[in-house]
Design a protein around this motif. Structure first.
Motif, short mmCIF file in Angstrom:
data_model
loop_
_atom_site.label_atom_id
_atom_site.label_comp_id
_atom_site.label_asym_id
_atom_site.label_seq_id
_atom_site.Cartn_x
_atom_site.Cartn_y
_atom_site.Cartn_z
N GLU A 242 0.85 -1.18 0.00
CA GLU A 242 0.00 0.00 0.00
C GLU A 242 0.89 1.24 0.00
N ARG A 243 0.49 2.26 -0.71
CA ARG A 243 1.37 3.39 -1.00
C ARG A 243 2.02 3.99 0.24
N THR A 244 1.25 4.16 1.32
CA THR A 244 1.82 4.75 2.54
C THR A 244 2.96 3.91 3.08
N LEU A 245 2.77 2.58 3.11
CA LEU A 245 3.83 1.70 3.59
C LEU A 245 4.99 1.66 2.62
N ALA A 246 4.70 1.74 1.32
CA ALA A 246 5.77 1.77 0.33
C ALA A 246 6.66 3.00 0.53
N GLU A 247 6.05 4.13 0.82
CA GLU A 247 6.83 5.35 1.04
C GLU A 247 7.71 5.23 2.28
N ARG A 248 7.24 4.50 3.30
CA ARG A 248 8.08 4.25 4.47
C ARG A 248 9.28 3.39 4.09
N ALA A 249 9.02 2.37 3.26
CA ALA A 249 10.12 1.51 2.82
C ALA A 249 11.14 2.31 2.02
N ALA A 250 10.65 3.28 1.25
CA ALA A 250 11.57 4.13 0.49
C ALA A 250 12.47 4.92 1.42
#
Length: 289
Positions: A242-250
């Motif tokens: 999910e985009r929010t979690l993806a941004e955290r991974a980034a």
């Protein structure tokens, strides 16, 4: 018989033991154990068999589960029917939410609601894939539930509130030709870090991959969705998050981008209009139409 001891009993039943029950209730394990012993003394029966360090419901315990839920349900309903001197609802509002919905949208909604209605205590419980939402609402576990849609809930009201979009997340050192957005039918040949089969998000992702004619292999299955990004950062595999979690991974070093075509899943709220307390109605009134 104290009502809090009845809640202790149900917490032990619903959380499969003392440790998780104590954590869910915010009490110490010795306090929980003592409360259960006091309840058994008041009722004059053993509700559990003590097997090693674990608990197994006795016949009396199994028979008490239904009445216990009724006791707690009636108390919550009575408390939630109250309003303060200014007419604002007070008491407790029980909400169940899937993990993939709770972290972002639901926490923001609860925060906004609490600012308007500080007299209401909100209790948020995890909505597991095996749970039957209609039973949770009708049995008094919660008034309101949040989950991904589509969702079949005969006799209940459902409202779509938003859409989650899943992005591709790959290790920072993956040797691939980078594209943004990344074509779904030409994904890199990297194994996938995924969630368990029963996860609704995994179902959505697998259907999208199948429609694109793309097959992937798994490198790891992680039950804690918040940990998937760390696995990707460490090079265990790529993932769809999910985009929010993806941004955290980034933020941890992973490379992320949207997909083409996008993978999306609507999410929303489920409730029984006839069973709403003043607090429940006030909460739903804060949601965008």
């Amino acid at each position: 018989m104290e009502s809090r001891h009845v809640e202790y009993f149900l917490a032990a039943v619903d959380n499969d033991g003392l440790a998780l029950a104590a954590e869910a209730l915010g009490v110490t394990k010795p306090s929980l154990s003592k409360g259960l012993r006091n309840l058994e003394r008041d009722l004059g029966v053993d509700l559990f068999h003590r097997v090693g360090r674990g608990l197994v419901l006795s016949a009396a315990g199994k028979a008490f589960v239904g009445p216990a839920r009724q006791i707690v349900r009636d108390l919550v309903a009575a408390e939630s029917s109250l309003v303060d001197v200014s007419g604002l609802p007070r008491g407790r509002l029980d909400i169940c939410a899937s993990a993939h919905v709770a972290e972002g949208p639901v926490t923001e909604l609860i925060g906004s609601f609490r600012k308007q209605y500080p007299g209401v205590v909100v209790r948020l419980a995890d909505l597991r894939p095996v749970d039957v939402v209609a039973s949770l609402i009708r049995d008094g576990h919660c008034e309101i539930a949040f989950s991904h849609f589509p969702f079949s809930a005969p006799g209940l009201t459902t409202r779509v509130l938003g859409i989650h979009e899943y992005w591709l997340v790959v290790p920072h050192d993956a040797e691939i030709t980078w594209r943004d957005p990344f074509p779904l039918d030409d994904l890199p040949d990297i194994p996938v870090v995924g969630l368990p089969k029963e996860s609704s998000s995994r179902t959505v992702i697998e259907k999208a991959l199948q429609a694109a004619g793309r097959r992937t292999t798994l490198s790891a299955v992680v039950e804690q969705r918040e940990a998937v990004g760390a696995f990707v950062v460490e090079g265990v595999g790529m993932s769809f998050m999910e985009r929010t979690l993806a941004e955290r991974a980034a933020g941890g070093g992973a490379r992320i981008c949207p997909l083409d075509p996008p993978i999306t899943a609507p999410y929303g709220v489920i409730y029984d209009e006839a069973r709403l307390s003043p607090a429940g109605r006030a909460f739903l009134g804060t949601l965008a139409p």
